[in-house]
Structure formats: C-alpha cells, structure tokens
Scaffold this motif. Structure first.
Motif, PDB file in Angstrom:
ATOM      1  N   SER A  65      61.224 -71.266  52.547  1.00 30.48           N
ATOM      2  CA  SER A  65      61.296 -72.598  51.950  1.00 30.48           C
ATOM      3  C   SER A  65      61.887 -72.565  50.544  1.00 30.48           C
ATOM      4  O   SER A  65      62.498 -73.536  50.099  1.00 30.48           O
ATOM      5  N   SER A  66      61.704 -71.444  49.843  1.00 23.50           N
ATOM      6  CA  SER A  66      62.222 -71.335  48.475  1.00 23.50           C
ATOM      7  C   SER A  66      63.608 -70.728  48.431  1.00 23.50           C
ATOM      8  O   SER A  66      64.136 -70.454  47.357  1.00 23.50           O
ATOM      9  N   PHE A  67      64.195 -70.513  49.625  1.00 24.31           N
ATOM     10  CA  PHE A  67      65.539 -69.938  49.703  1.00 24.31           C
ATOM     11  C   PHE A  67      65.583 -68.575  49.012  1.00 24.31           C
ATOM     12  O   PHE A  67      66.553 -68.200  48.388  1.00 24.31           O
ATOM     13  N   GLY A  68      64.486 -67.830  49.131  1.00 20.40           N
ATOM     14  CA  GLY A  68      64.414 -66.472  48.596  1.00 20.40           C
ATOM     15  C   GLY A  68      63.900 -66.357  47.176  1.00 20.40           C
ATOM     16  O   GLY A  68      63.656 -65.247  46.693  1.00 20.40           O
ATOM     17  N   LEU A  69      63.727 -67.487  46.469  1.00 20.53           N
ATOM     18  CA  LEU A  69      63.248 -67.423  45.085  1.00 20.53           C
ATOM     19  C   LEU A  69      61.820 -66.882  44.999  1.00 20.53           C
ATOM     20  O   LEU A  69      61.399 -66.379  43.949  1.00 20.53           O
ATOM     21  N   TYR A  70      61.098 -66.982  46.101  1.00 21.30           N
ATOM     22  CA  TYR A  70      59.727 -66.448  46.142  1.00 21.30           C
ATOM     23  C   TYR A  70      59.715 -64.956  45.851  1.00 21.30           C
ATOM     24  O   TYR A  70      58.691 -64.414  45.421  1.00 21.30           O
ATOM     25  N   THR A  71      60.825 -64.275  46.063  1.00 17.75           N
ATOM     26  CA  THR A  71      60.914 -62.832  45.828  1.00 17.75           C
ATOM     27  C   THR A  71      60.521 -62.491  44.392  1.00 17.75           C
ATOM     28  O   THR A  71      59.788 -61.520  44.153  1.00 17.75           O
ATOM     29  N   VAL A  72      61.015 -63.271  43.437  1.00 11.48           N
ATOM     30  CA  VAL A  72      60.695 -63.023  42.027  1.00 11.48           C
ATOM     31  C   VAL A  72      59.191 -63.140  41.797  1.00 11.48           C
ATOM     32  O   VAL A  72      58.574 -62.292  41.138  1.00 11.48           O
ATOM     33  N   TYR A  73      58.590 -64.191  42.366  1.00 11.10           N
ATOM     34  CA  TYR A  73      57.153 -64.399  42.217  1.00 11.10           C
ATOM     35  C   TYR A  73      56.378 -63.280  42.890  1.00 11.10           C
ATOM     36  O   TYR A  73      55.367 -62.801  42.355  1.00 11.10           O
ATOM     37  N   TRP A  74      56.845 -62.855  44.053  1.00  8.29           N
ATOM     38  CA  TRP A  74      56.171 -61.796  44.820  1.00  8.29           C
ATOM     39  C   TRP A  74      56.107 -60.508  44.011  1.00  8.29           C
ATOM     40  O   TRP A  74      55.037 -59.883  43.893  1.00  8.29           O
ATOM     41  N   PHE A  75      57.194 -60.086  43.449  1.00  3.90           N
ATOM     42  CA  PHE A  75      57.201 -58.868  42.629  1.00  3.90           C
ATOM     43  C   PHE A  75      56.361 -59.047  41.372  1.00  3.90           C
ATOM     44  O   PHE A  75      55.633 -58.139  40.953  1.00  3.90           O
ATOM     45  N   TYR A  76      56.470 -60.235  40.779  1.00  7.66           N
ATOM     46  CA  TYR A  76      55.670 -60.510  39.581  1.00  7.66           C
ATOM     47  C   TYR A  76      54.178 -60.375  39.867  1.00  7.66           C
ATOM     48  O   TYR A  76      53.431 -59.763  39.095  1.00  7.66           O
ATOM     49  N   LYS A  77      53.705 -60.951  40.981  1.00 10.55           N
ATOM     50  CA  LYS A  77      52.287 -60.918  41.317  1.00 10.55           C
ATOM     51  C   LYS A  77      51.796 -59.501  41.563  1.00 10.55           C
ATOM     52  O   LYS A  77      50.691 -59.133  41.143  1.00 10.55           O
ATOM     53  N   HIS A  78      52.591 -58.699  42.242  1.00  9.78           N
ATOM     54  CA  HIS A  78      52.185 -57.312  42.489  1.00  9.78           C
ATOM     55  C   HIS A  78      52.052 -56.536  41.183  1.00  9.78           C
ATOM     56  O   HIS A  78      51.071 -55.813  40.970  1.00  9.78           O
ATOM     57  N   TRP A  79      53.026 -56.680  40.304  1.00  9.62           N
ATOM     58  CA  TRP A  79      52.962 -55.949  39.040  1.00  9.62           C
ATOM     59  C   TRP A  79      51.875 -56.520  38.133  1.00  9.62           C
ATOM     60  O   TRP A  79      51.261 -55.778  37.346  1.00  9.62           O
ATOM     61  N   SER A  80      51.605 -57.806  38.240  1.00  7.09           N
ATOM     62  CA  SER A  80      50.546 -58.422  37.456  1.00  7.09           C
ATOM     63  C   SER A  80      49.186 -57.878  37.876  1.00  7.09           C
ATOM     64  O   SER A  80      48.346 -57.538  37.023  1.00  7.09           O
ATOM     65  N   GLN A  81      48.955 -57.790  39.193  1.00  7.44           N
ATOM     66  CA  GLN A  81      47.707 -57.228  39.700  1.00  7.44           C
ATOM     67  C   GLN A  81      47.580 -55.757  39.328  1.00  7.44           C
ATOM     68  O   GLN A  81      46.494 -55.269  38.992  1.00  7.44           O
ATOM     69  N   CYS A  82      48.705 -55.063  39.393  1.00  4.98           N
ATOM     70  CA  CYS A  82      48.715 -53.645  39.037  1.00  4.98           C
ATOM     71  C   CYS A  82      48.322 -53.469  37.560  1.00  4.98           C
ATOM     72  O   CYS A  82      47.532 -52.591  37.216  1.00  4.98           O
ATOM     73  N   LYS A  83      48.870 -54.305  36.701  1.00  5.08           N
ATOM     74  CA  LYS A  83      48.565 -54.209  35.271  1.00  5.08           C
ATOM     75  C   LYS A  83      47.103 -54.535  34.978  1.00  5.08           C
ATOM     76  O   LYS A  83      46.441 -53.854  34.181  1.00  5.08           O
ATOM     77  N   LYS A  84      46.584 -55.582  35.629  1.00  7.29           N
ATOM     78  CA  LYS A  84      45.189 -55.978  35.408  1.00  7.29           C
ATOM     79  C   LYS A  84      44.211 -54.906  35.845  1.00  7.29           C
ATOM     80  O   LYS A  84      43.196 -54.668  35.195  1.00  7.29           O
ATOM     81  N   SER A  85      44.508 -54.277  36.982  1.00  9.33           N
ATOM     82  CA  SER A  85      43.557 -53.318  37.554  1.00  9.33           C
ATOM     83  C   SER A  85      43.607 -51.943  36.897  1.00  9.33           C
ATOM     84  O   SER A  85      42.630 -51.207  36.929  1.00  9.33           O
ATOM     85  N   THR A  86      44.720 -51.579  36.291  1.00 13.42           N
ATOM     86  CA  THR A  86      44.864 -50.235  35.711  1.00 13.42           C
ATOM     87  C   THR A  86      45.175 -50.250  34.222  1.00 13.42           C
ATOM     88  O   THR A  86      45.229 -49.195  33.601  1.00 13.42           O
ATOM     89  N   ASN A  87      45.397 -51.441  33.665  1.00  8.70           N
ATOM     90  CA  ASN A  87      45.804 -51.569  32.265  1.00  8.70           C
ATOM     91  C   ASN A  87      47.117 -50.823  32.021  1.00  8.70           C
ATOM     92  O   ASN A  87      47.373 -50.316  30.934  1.00  8.70           O
TER      93      ASN A  87
END
Length: 299
Positions: A35-57
């Motif tokens: 639905s986002s014509f692939g723009l969700y990709t940016v959000y997807w990578f952002y969320k993974h790295w955000s969770q990674c940063k929160k959990s491991t500092n």
C-alpha cells in the motif's frame, strides 16, 4: 589480557542475548509494504534498529540506518541469524544472500531509473526500475519470518492487527495509488498522441521526395525538433554546390513548415520549430542546413 578478552566475549554474548527486534506478522507487513509502494521499507529498517538500540543500548542511529538501509542490511540480517541460533540452538538457513539481493536490486534499479529520466528507453527502463518493489517485498517478508522466530513470536501475533493509524495510512495510500494509476494512464495516452503526431509529420515531410527520411522528432510545450536525412548524396558533400544545395533545402523546409497550419499556429503562439537536414549517406551525418522558425518567420 586473557581476562579482558573473556570479559569482552561475555559482554558480547550477554548483549546479543538481550537484543530484540521489531515483531510484525508477515501478512500485515505485505499489506503496509504494497500500500505504501515500498516506502514501508524505511520504517521497517528503522523499527528493527530502534528495537535493537533500546534493548542493547547499542550506539546506532535508527533513522539514518532506515534511510540508508543498503549499508546496514547485511549487519541486521546477521543479527537475526545470531539471535535465532541462540534461541533455538540450531543455525538457521542463511538469509545473507537476501541482503545481497536487496542491495544489488536497489542500486541497479536506481541506476536504471536515472537512465529513464535522461531519456534512455524510458518505457523499458521505467518498468525495470519497478523490479525493486517485488524483490524488496520478498526480502523483507522472508527476513521478518526469521526475526519473528528469534523474538519467540513466530506468527507475529503481538503485531498482527491493523491500527487506526495504519488504516489512515491505507486511506492515504489508496489516494496515492489512484493518482499513480491516473498518471500512468495519462502518460500512456500522451506517448500515444506523440507517436500519432510523429507519424503524421513523418509522412508530411517525406511524401514528396523518396530520398528524405525523418529520423528524429521531438515535441514539448514550446518546441518541435525535426531531423531529416537526405539519401543519394554520396559519402562527401564536397562535390556539390553547397550554396545551391542549401538554398534548395531552405526553400523545401520553409514551404513545408509554413504550409502546415498547425505548425504556423504553434510558431505564432511564441513557440519554436527547428529542422535539420543531414547527409544520410555519410557515417558522420554531415550537416546540410539548420533552420529555426519563430514568431513571424512564415509571414
């Protein structure tokens, strides 16, 4: 020194075991991606790295890693594999080849897209540039499966339902897709119209002399550019009386341009028409004459 090494290894193992990733059902991922014509990709990578940063500092910039994902995709997918192995005790099927595929297609399709903008086979290159979408979607779909396994939520049930914000995004995406479809339809119609005009003028400029062939025609909002090749002149023009040849060519072009009501109207509206005649028998396409018509030229 040994103590430091052991300490570092234990710290690394502890940090790795604490790492968390973004959990989402694969079905929801595909809905938001398409639905986002692939723009969700940016959000997807952002969320993974955000969770990674929160959990491991971990000292990372999730936003930047989301935008410039091709530089960090291999690292992220390696973390998916590492976490999966720690959780299950078995090494997963490697997904690093997916990361490589993602990088290659992203860069390749960007290059092809740029070629399209510069006029190199625009229709073909435009279609090829769209290949990055299904490839990226397939990569994210498979990588998320491993991330969900690593997060002990195989089906991504914790994030499987569309939220109100998601529905708002889908509504905006529907409007975007509508404009896109309309734009593509208009583009196809415009190209069809241009081709019809080109065919019409090709016949008009060549109908009185079999030696003449129109090899280039371009029309935009304020200019028409035409190139005519004249056959039967031989490889060199030096044996011809160039003054007479150019005078005859000028008369021919003027009669044709000023004899076409649509071109005269186009010129009188403040636009331009340029016509070049070249020697079609020479490899270098020697120039015979270049003429440009502007307002008042046909009076």
């Amino acid at each position: 020194m040994m103590v430091n090494i052991e300490s570092t290894d234990k710290e690394s193992e502890s940090q790795s075991s604490e790492i968390e990733f973004y959990v989402v059902s694969q079905k929801k991922l595909l809905i938001l991606f398409i639905s986002s014509f692939g723009l969700y990709t940016v959000y997807w990578f952002y969320k993974h790295w955000s969770q990674c940063k929160k959990s491991t500092n971990k000292d990372v910039w999730p936003v930047m890693r989301g935008i410039f994902s091709i530089f960090f995709v291999h690292e992220l997918f390696s973390l998916f594999e590492q976490k999966y192995e720690e959780k299950t005790g078995a090494a997963p099927k490697s997904i690093r080849y997916l990361a490589t595929m993602y990088v290659v297609f992203s860069i390749g399709c960007q290059i092809v897209g740029n070629l399209s903008e510069y006029g190199y086979a625009p229709q073909l290159t435009f279609i090829l540039s769209l290949l990055v979408l299904p490839v990226s979607g397939w990569v994210l779909y498979n990588a998320q499966s491993l991330a969900n396994y690593a997060g002990e939520d195989v089906l991504g049930e914790a994030n499987s339902k569309l939220t109100g914000l998601n529905y708002l995004w889908l509504l905006l995406a529907a409007a975007f897709w509508s404009f896109l479809v309309f734009g593509l339809f208009s583009y196809v119609q415009l190209q069809k119209s241009k081709e019809e005009v080109r065919t019409s003028y090709a016949q008009y400029f060549t109908e009185t002399d079999d030696r003449i062939k129109m090899t280039h025609f371009n029309i935009n909002e304020n200019a028409v550019d035409i190139v005519l090749e004249l056959k039967g002149m031989g490889n060199k023009l030096s044996s011809y009386d160039m003054e007479t040849l150019q005078a005859n060519s000028k008369m021919f072009i003027r009669d044709k341009v000023c004899g076409a009501a649509t071109l005269v109207e186009f010129i009188d509206d403040g636009n331009y028409v340029t016509v070049d005649i070249v020697n079609g028998d020479s490899e270098s396409l020697e120039n015979i004459i270049n003429l440009s018509f502007s307002r008042g030229a046909c009076e």
